[in-house]
Design a protein around this motif. Sequence first.
Motif, PDB file in Angstrom:
ATOM      1  N   THR A  93      14.472 -19.352  33.248  1.00 40.25           N
ATOM      2  CA  THR A  93      13.600 -18.352  32.615  1.00 40.25           C
ATOM      3  C   THR A  93      13.257 -17.223  33.573  1.00 40.25           C
ATOM      4  O   THR A  93      12.367 -16.418  33.282  1.00 40.25           O
ATOM      5  CB  THR A  93      12.316 -19.010  32.106  1.00 40.25           C
ATOM      6  OG1 THR A  93      11.639 -19.607  33.217  1.00 40.25           O
ATOM      7  CG2 THR A  93      12.632 -20.081  31.086  1.00 40.25           C
ATOM      8  N   GLU A  94      13.929 -17.215  34.724  1.00 41.82           N
ATOM      9  CA  GLU A  94      13.756 -16.114  35.686  1.00 41.82           C
ATOM     10  C   GLU A  94      12.303 -15.927  36.105  1.00 41.82           C
ATOM     11  O   GLU A  94      11.797 -14.803  36.169  1.00 41.82           O
ATOM     12  CB  GLU A  94      14.292 -14.805  35.087  1.00 41.82           C
ATOM     13  CG  GLU A  94      15.796 -14.772  34.961  1.00 41.82           C
ATOM     14  CD  GLU A  94      16.500 -14.567  36.295  1.00 41.82           C
ATOM     15  OE1 GLU A  94      15.861 -14.082  37.246  1.00 41.82           O
ATOM     16  OE2 GLU A  94      17.697 -14.916  36.385  1.00 41.82           O
ATOM     17  N   ILE A  95      11.642 -17.032  36.400  1.00 39.83           N
ATOM     18  CA  ILE A  95      10.239 -16.878  36.820  1.00 39.83           C
ATOM     19  C   ILE A  95      10.158 -16.230  38.193  1.00 39.83           C
ATOM     20  O   ILE A  95       9.095 -15.763  38.597  1.00 39.83           O
ATOM     21  CB  ILE A  95       9.500 -18.234  36.848  1.00 39.83           C
ATOM     22  CG1 ILE A  95      10.098 -19.176  37.882  1.00 39.83           C
ATOM     23  CG2 ILE A  95       9.489 -18.867  35.493  1.00 39.83           C
ATOM     24  CD1 ILE A  95       9.295 -20.440  38.035  1.00 39.83           C
ATOM     25  N   ARG A  96      11.248 -16.156  38.900  1.00 40.45           N
ATOM     26  CA  ARG A  96      11.219 -15.482  40.211  1.00 40.45           C
ATOM     27  C   ARG A  96      10.848 -14.012  40.075  1.00 40.45           C
ATOM     28  O   ARG A  96      10.377 -13.387  41.021  1.00 40.45           O
ATOM     29  CB  ARG A  96      12.578 -15.608  40.900  1.00 40.45           C
ATOM     30  CG  ARG A  96      13.697 -14.970  40.101  1.00 40.45           C
ATOM     31  CD  ARG A  96      15.008 -14.986  40.856  1.00 40.45           C
ATOM     32  NE  ARG A  96      16.065 -14.355  40.058  1.00 40.45           N
ATOM     33  CZ  ARG A  96      17.242 -14.005  40.539  1.00 40.45           C
ATOM     34  NH1 ARG A  96      17.520 -14.205  41.815  1.00 40.45           N
ATOM     35  NH2 ARG A  96      18.151 -13.444  39.758  1.00 40.45           N
ATOM     36  N   ARG A  98       8.689 -12.842  37.823  1.00 42.67           N
ATOM     37  CA  ARG A  98       7.344 -12.693  37.293  1.00 42.67           C
ATOM     38  C   ARG A  98       6.325 -12.672  38.434  1.00 42.67           C
ATOM     39  O   ARG A  98       6.609 -13.108  39.533  1.00 42.67           O
ATOM     40  CB  ARG A  98       7.018 -13.831  36.327  1.00 42.67           C
ATOM     41  CG  ARG A  98       8.036 -13.970  35.205  1.00 42.67           C
ATOM     42  CD  ARG A  98       7.691 -15.135  34.308  1.00 42.67           C
ATOM     43  NE  ARG A  98       6.381 -14.984  33.711  1.00 42.67           N
ATOM     44  CZ  ARG A  98       6.143 -14.346  32.558  1.00 42.67           C
ATOM     45  NH1 ARG A  98       7.160 -13.850  31.890  1.00 42.67           N
ATOM     46  NH2 ARG A  98       4.931 -14.225  32.085  1.00 42.67           N
ATOM     47  N   GLY A  99       5.117 -12.216  38.151  1.00 42.76           N
ATOM     48  CA  GLY A  99       4.043 -12.219  39.135  1.00 42.76           C
ATOM     49  C   GLY A  99       4.436 -11.474  40.395  1.00 42.76           C
ATOM     50  O   GLY A  99       4.800 -10.298  40.346  1.00 42.76           O
ATOM     51  N   GLU A 100       4.396 -12.182  41.502  1.00 39.52           N
ATOM     52  CA  GLU A 100       4.688 -11.554  42.781  1.00 39.52           C
ATOM     53  C   GLU A 100       6.090 -10.953  42.803  1.00 39.52           C
ATOM     54  O   GLU A 100       6.320  -9.909  43.411  1.00 39.52           O
ATOM     55  CB  GLU A 100       4.534 -12.595  43.893  1.00 39.52           C
ATOM     56  CG  GLU A 100       4.949 -12.135  45.264  1.00 39.52           C
ATOM     57  CD  GLU A 100       4.193 -10.898  45.690  1.00 39.52           C
ATOM     58  OE1 GLU A 100       4.671 -10.194  46.592  1.00 39.52           O
ATOM     59  OE2 GLU A 100       3.116 -10.613  45.104  1.00 39.52           O
ATOM     60  N   GLY A 101       7.022 -11.626  42.126  1.00 40.12           N
ATOM     61  CA  GLY A 101       8.402 -11.156  42.149  1.00 40.12           C
ATOM     62  C   GLY A 101       8.577  -9.781  41.537  1.00 40.12           C
ATOM     63  O   GLY A 101       9.542  -9.086  41.825  1.00 40.12           O
ATOM     64  N   GLU A 103       7.116  -7.175  42.154  1.00 39.70           N
ATOM     65  CA  GLU A 103       6.995  -6.101  43.144  1.00 39.70           C
ATOM     66  C   GLU A 103       8.198  -6.036  44.085  1.00 39.70           C
ATOM     67  O   GLU A 103       8.297  -5.123  44.897  1.00 39.70           O
ATOM     68  CB  GLU A 103       5.718  -6.302  43.965  1.00 39.70           C
ATOM     69  CG  GLU A 103       4.465  -6.397  43.101  1.00 39.70           C
ATOM     70  CD  GLU A 103       3.253  -6.837  43.905  1.00 39.70           C
ATOM     71  OE1 GLU A 103       3.374  -6.916  45.144  1.00 39.70           O
ATOM     72  OE2 GLU A 103       2.195  -7.102  43.302  1.00 39.70           O
ATOM     73  N   ALA A 104       9.058  -7.010  43.984  1.00 45.81           N
ATOM     74  CA  ALA A 104      10.218  -7.045  44.874  1.00 45.81           C
ATOM     75  C   ALA A 104      11.234  -5.994  44.434  1.00 45.81           C
ATOM     76  O   ALA A 104      11.302  -5.644  43.255  1.00 45.81           O
ATOM     77  CB  ALA A 104      10.859  -8.429  44.850  1.00 45.81           C
ATOM     78  N   GLU A 108      17.085  -7.559  45.216  1.00 46.81           N
ATOM     79  CA  GLU A 108      16.930  -8.981  45.537  1.00 46.81           C
ATOM     80  C   GLU A 108      17.395  -9.860  44.384  1.00 46.81           C
ATOM     81  O   GLU A 108      17.613 -11.052  44.543  1.00 46.81           O
ATOM     82  CB  GLU A 108      15.467  -9.285  45.856  1.00 46.81           C
ATOM     83  CG  GLU A 108      15.177  -9.263  47.357  1.00 46.81           C
ATOM     84  CD  GLU A 108      13.808  -9.808  47.675  1.00 46.81           C
ATOM     85  OE1 GLU A 108      13.318 -10.643  46.910  1.00 46.81           O
ATOM     86  OE2 GLU A 108      13.236  -9.387  48.690  1.00 46.81           O
ATOM     87  N   GLN A 111      22.125 -11.015  42.907  1.00 43.88           N
ATOM     88  CA  GLN A 111      22.806 -12.306  42.730  1.00 43.88           C
ATOM     89  C   GLN A 111      21.903 -13.225  41.917  1.00 43.88           C
ATOM     90  O   GLN A 111      20.674 -13.144  41.993  1.00 43.88           O
ATOM     91  CB  GLN A 111      23.153 -12.922  44.076  1.00 43.88           C
ATOM     92  CG  GLN A 111      22.010 -13.073  45.047  1.00 43.88           C
ATOM     93  CD  GLN A 111      22.486 -13.739  46.337  1.00 43.88           C
ATOM     94  OE1 GLN A 111      23.206 -14.725  46.307  1.00 43.88           O
ATOM     95  NE2 GLN A 111      22.104 -13.172  47.470  1.00 43.88           N
ATOM     96  N   CYS A 113      19.804 -16.367  40.303  1.00 43.30           N
ATOM     97  CA  CYS A 113      18.846 -17.295  40.890  1.00 43.30           C
ATOM     98  C   CYS A 113      19.587 -18.514  41.452  1.00 43.30           C
ATOM     99  O   CYS A 113      20.389 -19.146  40.762  1.00 43.30           O
ATOM    100  CB  CYS A 113      17.855 -17.739  39.821  1.00 43.30           C
ATOM    101  SG  CYS A 113      16.694 -19.009  40.363  1.00 43.30           S
ATOM    102  N   GLY A 114      19.303 -18.827  42.713  1.00 45.86           N
ATOM    103  CA  GLY A 114      20.013 -19.927  43.370  1.00 45.86           C
ATOM    104  C   GLY A 114      19.794 -21.257  42.689  1.00 45.86           C
ATOM    105  O   GLY A 114      20.703 -22.097  42.626  1.00 45.86           O
ATOM    106  N   ILE A 115      18.599 -21.457  42.175  1.00 50.97           N
ATOM    107  CA  ILE A 115      18.314 -22.709  41.481  1.00 50.97           C
ATOM    108  C   ILE A 115      19.184 -22.824  40.233  1.00 50.97           C
ATOM    109  O   ILE A 115      19.815 -23.845  39.988  1.00 50.97           O
ATOM    110  CB  ILE A 115      16.812 -22.774  41.120  1.00 50.97           C
ATOM    111  CG1 ILE A 115      15.992 -22.927  42.393  1.00 50.97           C
ATOM    112  CG2 ILE A 115      16.541 -23.905  40.164  1.00 50.97           C
ATOM    113  CD1 ILE A 115      14.503 -22.854  42.169  1.00 50.97           C
TER     114      ILE A 115
END
Lengths: 159, 159
Positions: A93-96, A98-101, A103-104, A108, A111, A113-115
Motif C-alpha cells: 500500500t506504499e505506506i513509505r 505517507r506521513g514522513e515519506g 516530504e522525501a 527515493e 525503485q 519498495c524493497g519489502i
Amino acid sequence: MRMSEGVEWGLHCCLILAWLGTDEPVPTAQFAAWFELPPAYLNKRLQALVRAGILTSTPGARGGFRLARRPEQISLMDVVAAVEGREDVFRCTEIRRRGEGAEAPEREFLQPCGIAAAMRRAELAWRKELAAQTLADLMEAAPPSAGSRARRHYERTRR
Amino acid sequence: MRMSEGVEWGLHCCLILAWLGTDEPVPTAQFAAWFELPPAYLNKRLQALVRAGILTSTPGARGGFRLARRPEQISLMDVVAAVEGREDVFRCTEIRRRGEGAEAPEREFLQPCGIAAAMRRAELAWRKELAAQTLADLMEAAPPSAGSRARRHYERTRR
DNA sequence: GTGGCAGTACTCGGATAACCTTTGTCCGAGTCTAAACGG
DNA sequence: CCGTTTAGACTCGGACAAAGGTTATCCGAGTACTGCCAC
C-alpha cells in the motif's frame, strides 16, 4: 491468510474428470454427492473454472462440466488463479510515501519498495512451483486404485 | 486470499528500528505518525511481534518497542509467521475420505492427499524464500538516503 | 541546597464494536428426454 | 407403426442472505518524569 476451500474442491473435481476420461459432461450434483459438499455452492465455484477456461459447461438436462484441456495442460497455478484471483497475496500500500515519506524527494521512490520486492520474489517462487505441477502429475502420483475406483463408481451411478 | 496489512506495517516498523540503531524504545505513536496509521490498531499488531520474540516492549512513560535481535537474525518468514500465524495457507480438509471415499479401503489413504502434498511443496518454496531474506538484506537493498533520513527525522522529533 | 514525595503525563495490553470477505442458498433461463397423440 | 407435439425433469448461471474474520477503537494497569515540599 487462508486459501478458500474452492481450490481444494475444484482440484478434486478436475481430478475426477481426468480419471473418468469420458466425453459426457458430469453435473455438479454428482460431484457434490461424491464429496458430500453443498451442491449450489460447489456449482458457484466451478463456474470460476469455466470463466478461466479450465472447464467447459453445457447447460440443460444431461448437462454438466468437462475438462476444457488435456490434464497435462492444466496446472495447479491455473486452478488457484481461477478460484482465488490473479492479485498478489502481499499487496503493497506504499505506506513509505505517507506521513514522513511525503516530504522525501521523488527520486527515493523510483525503485520499488524493497519489502514489496522481497515479498514478490517469494511469491514468484510459490507460483513457479504451482505452475510446474499439472493434473497429469497428480494422477501419476496417486495410487492407481484411486483412478479405477473413480471409473467404477461413475459407471455404477450413471444416469 | 490476501495477506493482512499487519505484515507490511510490522516490516516497515522493524526496518525503522533497524535504521535508527538506538537503544531507546520507540513508541507506537511515533510509528503511527510516521506512516499515518491508526495508532491503537498498529499497537495491536506490534504486540504480535512481541509475542513472537521479534520485538521487546517496555511499558510506561518513555516506553515503546525495540528489536529483540540483530537485523541479520530477523527474516521475513519470522515476521509473516508472527502476524499471520503458522498455519498452512492451503488447508486440506480430506474431502477424499468423505462421501464415496468413505467406502474405500483404509490403505488408499496411507499416503497423504496428493493435492495437499503438491500445495505443500509450493508453500515450502515460498517459505524458503521468505526465510532467506533478512532485515539486514532489506537495509542493504534500500537507497542509503532512506536510512539517514530516518535517523534525521528521529532526532528532530525526539521527545 | 538536597532528598523525598505526590501528582501527572505517557505507554503497552487486552477487551469491545464496525466493516468486509467468504460461505451458503434460492430461483430463473435454457435444454434434453420421454411419453402421449394423431395420422 | 411412425412422426410430431407437449409436458416434465434436469442443469447451469447469477441474484440474494448468513457467518466468520479482519480492521478499528476504547479503557485499564503500570511506569517514568517533574515540580513541590520539608528538612
